[in-house]
Scaffold this active site. Structure first.
Site, PDB file in Angstrom:
ATOM      1  N   LYS A   1       1.310   1.281 -10.262  1.00  0.00           N
ATOM      2  CA  LYS A   1       1.012   1.283  -8.763  1.00  0.00           C
ATOM      3  C   LYS A   1       1.418  -0.372  -8.393  1.00  0.00           C
ATOM      4  O   LYS A   1       0.581  -1.320  -8.216  1.00  0.00           O
ATOM      5  CB  LYS A   1      -0.216   1.420  -8.390  1.00  0.00           C
ATOM      6  CG  LYS A   1      -0.599   1.925  -6.992  1.00  0.00           C
ATOM      7  CD  LYS A   1       0.303   3.256  -6.828  1.00  0.00           C
ATOM      8  CE  LYS A   1       0.314   3.732  -5.279  1.00  0.00           C
ATOM      9  NZ  LYS A   1       0.992   4.828  -5.124  1.00  0.00           N
TER      10      LYS A   1
ATOM     11  N   SER B   1       3.333   9.506  -3.663  1.00  0.00           N
ATOM     12  CA  SER B   1       1.910   9.083  -3.096  1.00  0.00           C
ATOM     13  C   SER B   1       1.286   9.910  -2.223  1.00  0.00           C
ATOM     14  O   SER B   1       1.313  11.287  -2.600  1.00  0.00           O
ATOM     15  CB  SER B   1       1.747   7.629  -2.976  1.00  0.00           C
ATOM     16  OG  SER B   1       0.491   7.164  -3.405  1.00  0.00           O
TER      17      SER B   1
END
Length: 583
Positions: A191, A382
């Site tokens: 991330k 996401s």
């Protein structure tokens, strides 16, 4: 008066403001109505060549406008499906003899460009010709144009063909120097949206994922270009490594371009292909004749729900996804008995976790009544993938970006800066947690732990949603999650998508799941604009952002937009690690 202040603040033009303020608006709009009435009707003539110039922005969804000025002055956006439908209609249009691809740049994403190119491959199978001409070719425009039977460039032009790269910025040293930093709480080693705030160099994990998806996309480009130009990957990589298309002579010598000629010479070639006087019609005008739609008289409908842009909290429009307009559209689709199936078209890097979950819930209810097929555009990552995983089936282009199953939160902190310049912040509160977080004080352990708990809870919910939707175990999802980004080509191998294909393929699959053969499509959400929004859309008026773009330039304007977008990052985020801008 507040409206007019906004109009003026948005640089809506001195002349228009004067017309409005002096009461001449009726005269002004009378002129516009008259101009619209006098506008020549576009017709397709015999022996026509369809000009495909994609320098105008291509978006998945460009809602139909009720604003008459859009029709008069034209829009600077094209809907992807309209372009694809126009090419499909041109295949069977006797008046269209071929297609001429023109323009130096393609204002579309990689997956969108690949979808258009695939449609052009189908067009060629009818026996009609495709040619291409440009003063110079950007890499993406060359990728598209390489599908042509013949590719031409001006004698002093060139074709860009150099491979793909991606650049990231790191701010750690800047933060240490000036005392301004971002507090980061995340889950997912990939991330890397926040990695730039934590270090001054790229992590091995981030380098691994960027290398992986760049190579995956580049392989698609090599395969498509190689098929059209009769070259293997090794030959094309050598051309890219040594920049062997950097001049028209070199591009012709290496068989990447068929000829270096001037535009008038190219036009003579078009005449010879048609064997008569040639007429040209632009893709915009061809679409305006109704060729941007595939007609059907069926009462059965497949709804296409577009989820386009960042996921934010609120109403939503064609530029960002908000729960209110999306939920309203989903419920309308669910209650409409003529709608037999749904295609959810997603082009989103993600965003606010709460909004994504609210939309997910409505899609889950819809799925219990009607089949849902997801079509991933350029990106469904996401929060975008969070919405996608509820579907019965997921399609993506090989070059689509997806995955990024991870969660993060970022909070600005100025405590070191204010300490250096002699500013002290004092708080008074009734309870231990009343103050919460202050950007002028170091983050407390209590606040970090509570926020970290929220991030972990959101990540576990994300894993659960994907596991249920994709019929996988929680641990299996976790092994391919951690915020890692995948291309569609990679995603099919790990079970995140079901098929590689276009939105057309997704529509066919939705019809099969619904058990229907004849059908038409209908687009959602349908946005309503008030008069202020209509004024903002006037294409002949330079709004504030247009002026900023002109002053900053294209690349710097992208940075400006990113800064603006980040001011809207509220709450826990499920978002693509970064803007993927391929060079």
């Amino acid at each position: 008066m507040n409206f007019f202040r906004k109009v003026l603040a948005s640089c809506l033009g001195t002349s228009i403001a004067l017309i409005l303020l002096t009461g001449l608006s009726f005269l002004f709009f009378g002129f516009l109505v008259s101009a619209l009435g006098d506008k020549d009707k576009v017709t397709v003539k015999s022996n026509s060549v369809l000009e495909l110039d994609l320098s105008n922005t291509i978006k998945d969804y460009v809602p139909k406008s009720d604003n008459p000025l859009d029709e008069l002055f034209g829009k600077d956006q094209l809907q992807l499906s309209s372009v694809l439908n126009a090419i499909e209609n041109a295949k069977y249009d006797d008046k269209i003899k071929g297609i001429s691809i023109e323009g130096e740049f393609v204002s579309a994403g990689m997956a969108q460009t690949q979808a258009i190119r695939n449609k052009l491959v189908e067009f060629k199978e009818t026996g009609k010709f495709i040619t291409s001409y440009a003063n110079l070719y950007s890499q993406k425009s060359y990728y598209l144009s390489s599908v042509a039977d013949s590719v031409f460039v001006t004698p002093y032009g060139m074709a860009e063909f150099k491979g793909l790269s991606s650049e990231r910025l790191f701010y750690k040293d800047f933060e240490d120097k000036y005392g301004v930093k971002m507090e980061v709480i995340r889950h997912g080693k990939y991330k890397s949206a926040v990695e730039g705030y934590l270090d001054n160099k790229m992590s091995d994990a981030n380098r691994e994922q960027i290398t992986s998806f760049l190579n995956s996309i580049w392989e698609e480009i090599l395969e498509d270009v190689g098929s059209s130009r009769n070259k293997n990957n090794d030959e094309l990589n050598l051309i890219a490594d040594d920049l062997l298309t950097r001049s028209s002579e070199m591009a012709v010598e290496n068989n990447m371009i068929d000829g270096a000629i001037f535009k008038d010479q190219y036009e003579e070639k078009l005449k010879s292909l048609v064997n008569d006087d040639v007429h040209t019609i632009s893709i915009n005008n061809y679409i305006s004749t109704g060729k941007g739609r595939l007609k059907s008289t069926s009462s059965n409908t497949i709804a296409i729900i577009y989820a386009q842009g960042d996921i934010l909290y609120g109403e939503g429009d064609e530029s960002y996804i908000g729960q209110e307009s999306m939920i309203r559209a989903i419920r309308k689709v669910r209650d409409n008995n003529k709608i037999k199936a749904v295609v959810l078209r997603i082009d989103s890097p993600g965003g606010i976790a709460l909004t994504a979950d609210l939309i997910w819930r409505e899609l889950q209810i819809l799925k219990s009544e009607k089949p849902i097929v997801v079509s991933i555009g350029d990106v469904a990552a996401s929060g975008g993938y969070y919405m996608a995983c509820v579907a019965d089936k997921i399609y993506a282009q090989p070059t689509s970006i997806t995955g990024s199953i991870g969660v993060f939160g970022t909070i600005p902190n100025f405590s070191e800066l204010v300490d250096r310049i002699g500013i002290n912040a004092e708080q008074v509160a009734t309870n231990k947690q009343s103050v919460g977080y202050s950007p002028y004080e170091p983050m407390t352990d209590d606040f970090y732990n509570v926020t970290k708990e929220g991030v972990e809870r959101t990540y576990e919910t994300f894993l659960k949603r994907v596991a249920e939707g994709r019929n996988m175990t929680r641990d299996a999802v976790d092994s391919i999650a951690q915020g890692r980004v995948w291309t569609g080509k990679e995603a099919i191998e790990i079970g995140l998508i079901d098929e590689l294909g276009s939105m057309e393929d997704a529509i066919v699959a939705a019809a099969e799941l619904a058990g229907i053969v004849d059908y038409k499509t209908s687009n959602y959400p349908r946005y309503k604009k008030d008069i202020e929004d209509s004024f903002k859309s006037f294409s002949f008026i330079k709004a504030k952002n247009d002026l900023i773009k002109k002053e900053l330039g294209e690349e710097n304007y992208k940075i400006y937009q990113e800064i603006q977008n980040r001011t809207q990052f509220k709450g826990i985020q499920m978002r693509l690690p970064y803007i993927i801008d391929l060079n």
